[in-house]
Design an enzyme around this catalytic site. Structure first.
Site, PDB file in Angstrom:
ATOM      1  N   ASP A 118       0.842  -1.195   0.000  1.00 25.80           N
ATOM      2  CA  ASP A 118       0.000   0.000   0.000  1.00 25.80           C
ATOM      3  C   ASP A 118       0.878   1.246   0.000  1.00 25.80           C
ATOM      4  O   ASP A 118       2.093   1.160   0.194  1.00 25.80           O
ATOM      5  CB  ASP A 118      -0.915  -0.013   1.239  1.00 25.80           C
ATOM      6  N   GLY A 119       0.272   2.401  -0.202  1.00 22.92           N
ATOM      7  CA  GLY A 119       0.969   3.672  -0.100  1.00 22.92           C
ATOM      8  C   GLY A 119       0.748   4.272   1.278  1.00 22.92           C
ATOM      9  O   GLY A 119       0.177   3.634   2.163  1.00 22.92           O
ATOM     10  N   ALA A 120       1.210   5.502   1.481  1.00 26.20           N
ATOM     11  CA  ALA A 120       0.995   6.193   2.754  1.00 26.20           C
ATOM     12  C   ALA A 120       0.899   7.685   2.483  1.00 26.20           C
ATOM     13  O   ALA A 120       1.266   8.159   1.407  1.00 26.20           O
ATOM     14  CB  ALA A 120       2.134   5.900   3.724  1.00 26.20           C
ATOM     15  N   ASP A 121       0.406   8.419   3.461  1.00 27.84           N
ATOM     16  CA  ASP A 121       0.282   9.872   3.302  1.00 27.84           C
ATOM     17  C   ASP A 121       1.477  10.615   3.877  1.00 27.84           C
ATOM     18  O   ASP A 121       1.886  11.641   3.363  1.00 27.84           O
ATOM     19  CB  ASP A 121      -1.005  10.337   3.983  1.00 27.84           C
ATOM     20  N   LYS A 131      -1.830   7.126   7.426  1.00 24.41           N
ATOM     21  CA  LYS A 131      -2.524   6.497   6.314  1.00 24.41           C
ATOM     22  C   LYS A 131      -3.998   6.881   6.377  1.00 24.41           C
ATOM     23  O   LYS A 131      -4.474   7.353   7.391  1.00 24.41           O
ATOM     24  CB  LYS A 131      -2.387   4.971   6.390  1.00 24.41           C
ATOM     25  N   GLY A 132      -4.692   6.688   5.245  1.00 27.62           N
ATOM     26  CA  GLY A 132      -6.135   6.854   5.271  1.00 27.62           C
ATOM     27  C   GLY A 132      -6.650   8.169   4.727  1.00 27.62           C
ATOM     28  O   GLY A 132      -7.855   8.406   4.724  1.00 27.62           O
ATOM     29  N   GLY A 134      -6.918   8.928   1.866  1.00 26.44           N
ATOM     30  CA  GLY A 134      -7.762   8.603   0.705  1.00 26.44           C
ATOM     31  C   GLY A 134      -9.114   8.047   1.121  1.00 26.44           C
ATOM     32  O   GLY A 134      -9.958   7.759   0.278  1.00 26.44           O
ATOM     33  N   GLU A 140      -7.916  -0.636   5.655  1.00 26.04           N
ATOM     34  CA  GLU A 140      -6.455  -0.756   5.572  1.00 26.04           C
ATOM     35  C   GLU A 140      -5.876  -1.241   6.889  1.00 26.04           C
ATOM     36  O   GLU A 140      -5.006  -2.111   6.923  1.00 26.04           O
ATOM     37  CB  GLU A 140      -5.830   0.603   5.253  1.00 26.04           C
ATOM     38  N   LYS A 158       6.171  12.330   0.519  1.00 30.37           N
ATOM     39  CA  LYS A 158       5.484  11.847   1.723  1.00 30.37           C
ATOM     40  C   LYS A 158       6.372  11.931   2.982  1.00 30.37           C
ATOM     41  O   LYS A 158       5.910  11.623   4.077  1.00 30.37           O
ATOM     42  CB  LYS A 158       5.053  10.386   1.529  1.00 30.37           C
TER      43      LYS A 158
HETATM   44  O1  LIG Z   1      -6.832   5.858   2.312  1.00 30.84           O
HETATM   45  C1  LIG Z   1      -5.919   5.902   1.515  1.00 30.84           C
HETATM   46  C2  LIG Z   1      -4.617   5.254   1.717  1.00 30.84           C
HETATM   47  O2  LIG Z   1      -4.134   5.351   3.021  1.00 30.84           O
HETATM   48  C3  LIG Z   1      -3.557   5.613   0.701  1.00 30.84           C
HETATM   49  O3  LIG Z   1      -2.642   4.570   0.704  1.00 30.84           O
HETATM   50  C4  LIG Z   1      -2.823   6.885   1.002  1.00 30.84           C
HETATM   51  O4  LIG Z   1      -3.755   7.927   1.097  1.00 30.84           O
HETATM   52  C5  LIG Z   1      -1.782   7.205  -0.082  1.00 30.84           C
HETATM   53  O5  LIG Z   1      -2.434   7.462  -1.297  1.00 30.84           O
HETATM   54  P1  LIG Z   1      -1.638   7.901  -2.593  1.00 30.84           P
HETATM   55  O6  LIG Z   1      -0.799   6.765  -3.017  1.00 30.84           O
HETATM   56  O7  LIG Z   1      -2.718   8.253  -3.578  1.00 30.84           O
HETATM   57  O8  LIG Z   1      -0.830   9.109  -2.236  1.00 30.84           O
END
Ligand SMILES: O=C[C@H](O)[C@H](O)[C@H](O)COP(=O)(O)O
Length: 205
Positions: A118-121, A131-132, A134, A140, A158
């Site tokens: 997964d990704g992160a903020d 996280k979260g 999005g 998650e 990030k």
């Molecule tokens: O709820 C969303 C998740 O935590 C995403 O992994 C996080 O917001 C990162 O999203 P992005 O890859 O679009 O920056």
């Protein structure tokens, strides 16, 4: 435990693997400008190298994780991965995985997840994460909390000195029941720092 991946973004090999660069002759010089989304794709492809056939996978959500899910689907279609079961962390990832033909399940049926990607903020110097943002925080936390290994893909935007350092919203998932009460209670905890609790009305679930 989180381990930072060595910095590979400048690697031509990684860009080629992600289909962003074609091999050139040894005599020609390579000049390519990668967008932030290209960098996310390269990082996501690298993360998918941890995936092995037979794994139960936590499938993340967001613009970065999307590339990883696409890559897993591609490797399945090519027969380079087999017997994968995905557990999506949002309805949007569920739809994406279905469209790619990735077999899906849930934590009730598969309570042990071999690997989640997964990704992160935000990421602080100690590899703590926000996280979260999005909108898929609860799923998650459940899926990634059940995994044996978690690969978190982030680009440099990030990185923060401390959690909250981006100055952007801190995601907190609440139940619908009396959400205004919860919002007021949350805000009162941080009144002195001027935080405002706002209900998010869009995003993944
Ligand atoms: O709820 C969303 C998740 O935590 C995403 O992994 C996080 O917001 C990162 O999203 P992005 O890859 O679009 O920056």
């Amino acid at each position: 435990m989180a381990i930072p991946f060595p910095h590979f973004i400048s690697s031509e090999k990684a860009a080629m693997e992600a289909g962003l660069l074609v091999p050139s002759s040894p005599s020609s010089s390579v000049s390519v400008i990668l967008t932030q989304d290209d960098l996310k794709k390269i990082a996501a492809y690298k993360a998918v190298e941890y995936v092995e056939s037979g794994m139960v996978l936590g499938l993340g959500t967001g613009s970065t994780a999307k590339h990883a899910v696409n890559r897993i689907g591609e490797l399945l279609q090519q027969g380079k991965l087999t017997n994968i079961i995905g557990i999506p962390t949002s309805t949007i990832t569920h739809e994406q995985a279905l469209s790619l033909g990735i077999p899906l399940s849930d934590l009730d049926t598969h309570p042990v997840v071999d690997l989640a990607i997964d990704g992160a903020d935000e990421v602080d110097p100690y590899l703590n994460l926000v996280k979260g943002r999005g909108g898929s925080l609860l799923r998650e936390k459940m899926v990634e909390g059940a995994c044996k290994k978690f690969v978190c893909i982030v680009d440099e935007s990030k990185l923060v000195n401390y959690l909250g350092g981006s100055g952007l919203a801190m995601p907190v998932e609440v139940t619908r029941f009396c959400w205004k009460y919860t919002a007021r209670t949350l805000q009162s905890l941080f009144d002195e720092s001027g935080c405002v609790a706002k209900l998010r009305t869009f995003g993944c679930e």
